[in-house]
Design an enzyme around this catalytic site. Structure first.
Site, mmCIF file in Angstrom:
data_model
loop_
_atom_site.group_PDB
_atom_site.id
_atom_site.type_symbol
_atom_site.label_atom_id
_atom_site.label_comp_id
_atom_site.label_asym_id
_atom_site.label_seq_id
_atom_site.Cartn_x
_atom_site.Cartn_y
_atom_site.Cartn_z
ATOM 1 N N HIS A 249 27.486 30.903 7.561
ATOM 2 C CA HIS A 249 28.568 30.152 8.201
ATOM 3 C C HIS A 249 28.073 29.357 9.408
ATOM 4 O O HIS A 249 28.845 29.057 10.315
ATOM 5 C CB HIS A 249 29.683 31.101 8.630
ATOM 6 N N ARG B 145 34.938 28.092 5.608
ATOM 7 C CA ARG B 145 34.115 29.207 5.137
ATOM 8 C C ARG B 145 33.405 28.733 3.868
ATOM 9 O O ARG B 145 33.924 27.885 3.128
ATOM 10 C CB ARG B 145 34.976 30.425 4.829
ATOM 11 N N HIS C 144 42.136 31.111 11.503
ATOM 12 C CA HIS C 144 42.167 32.462 12.071
ATOM 13 C C HIS C 144 43.614 32.882 12.315
ATOM 14 O O HIS C 144 44.384 32.134 12.913
ATOM 15 C CB HIS C 144 41.418 32.515 13.407
ATOM 16 N N ARG D 156 30.089 26.297 10.174
ATOM 17 C CA ARG D 156 31.435 26.671 10.638
ATOM 18 C C ARG D 156 31.383 27.046 12.123
ATOM 19 O O ARG D 156 32.248 26.637 12.902
ATOM 20 C CB ARG D 156 31.957 27.831 9.800
ATOM 21 N N LYS E 278 41.714 33.027 3.684
ATOM 22 C CA LYS E 278 41.872 34.468 3.490
ATOM 23 C C LYS E 278 43.346 34.815 3.318
ATOM 24 O O LYS E 278 44.210 34.252 3.980
ATOM 25 C CB LYS E 278 41.292 35.233 4.687
ATOM 26 N N TYR F 82 34.082 31.985 20.376
ATOM 27 C CA TYR F 82 33.388 30.704 20.488
ATOM 28 C C TYR F 82 33.427 30.152 21.906
ATOM 29 O O TYR F 82 32.584 29.340 22.278
ATOM 30 C CB TYR F 82 33.989 29.694 19.503
#
Length: 313
Positions: A259, A163, A285, A262, A187, A294
């Site tokens: 992003h 990120r 994630h 990414r 995160k 994706y």
């Protein structure tokens, strides 16, 4: 923790102050329980302050607000131009907050329990072809310290799928060129190790030796990628740099997002046969469903290739 008692009276300026206190108590609670990032807490605070101000205009407070009132509040947000994603985040905030009030016995019910989630369109991430990524990574003029920095940043982004906030937050202690890995704080302050790859290692070495000293101007900070003033770079600044190089690379602005590399990282790995759970781990994630979007990108690309090259496509 000392709790502020909710009043059944019409909201006044004093009760507005009480509202703010309760918001902060809630934020302290979820921060301690879940270790949320400063950005997430800030978004929650803004959402709840907006609701608090709306309650004042409606002569309501945390205790008297009903499910219908919350529906009306959400409707005003949508009328003001809220996107579906923002409305979904707001709804999540409201649910957490009123669950907290109910759990702490500050309310006898949870008015958010019957709120419905706005329908979200299924959007595929903007992605670039491998040739477009190559053009973007080749855009910086590496003779200048700032562009050598940008070259290293772009290479690391694509090699590691970071990120932008993770990239600009890197410290020297997070990099092990000898082992060829990055330590990334993602995160919720979750830590992961991500391999760098030969190209990213090479350009990091070049930048750390020839570019960074000129930008730091003798400062001893641990920042890997400083601004021109030798300070931590903002996400917005790097986004402007990406757009600058995209113009040079001849990439349509419609293809861009902060992003974008990414997304390209994830899509290209899947195109080359990477396991979905490995990609999930590399991206940081917590939920596999977040990564599965994706696979749709990779499938769409395969369909296009089939149509272009198969005799019956």
């Amino acid at each position: 923790m000392t709790q502020t008692k909710l009043s059944t009276q019409t909201t006044t300026d004093n009760n507005q102050e009480d509202n703010d206190v309760i918001i902060e108590q809630f934020l302290d609670s979820i921060w301690l329980e879940q270790g949320l990032s400063a950005n997430t807490l800030s978004a929650y605070r803004l959402d709840l302050q907006a609701l608090s101000q709306w309650l004042v205009t409606q002569k309501l407070n945390w205790l008297s607000v009903t499910t219908l009132d919350l529906h009306a509040f959400l409707a005003t947000r949508l009328d003001e131009g809220y996107k579906a994603t923002s409305a979904a985040r707001l709804l999540s905030t409201l649910r957490r907050f009123f669950q907290y009030l109910y759990r702490e016995k500050l309310r006898q019910d949870d008015p958010s329990a019957l709120l419905s989630t706005p329908k979200l369109p299924k959007r595929l991430p903007k992605d670039l072809s491998e040739q477009q990524v190559e053009n973007l990574l080749s855009a910086p003029c590496i003779d200048e310290p700032i562009e050598l920095r940008d070259k290293a940043m772009l290479e690391v982004l694509y090699a590691c799928g970071l990120r932008v906030s993770e990239l600009v937050g890197l410290s020297l202690s997070d990099i092990s060129l000898r082992q060829g890995v990055l330590r990334v704080i993602g995160k919720g302050d979750k830590e992961r190790l991500v391999p760098l790859g030969e190209e990213a290692i090479y350009w990091l070495e070049q930048y750390l030796q020839y570019g960074r000293p000129a930008l730091m101007q003798g400062k001893t900070d641990d920042i890997v990628f400083p601004s021109l003033r030798g300070q931590k770079m903002t996400r917005q600044t790097f986004w402007h740099r990406i757009k600058h190089y995209a113009v040079i690379a001849g990439i349509d602005s419609e293809k861009l997002s902060p992003h974008v590399l990414r997304h390209a990282f994830a899509t290209h790995l899947l195109n080359h046969g990477a396991d979905l759970r490995v990609v999930q781990m590399l991206l940081g994630h917590s939920d596999l469903s977040t990564t599965q979007i994706y696979t749709h990108v990779a499938t769409e690309r395969l369909k296009v290739l089939h149509q272009q090259h198969h005799p019956r496509g």
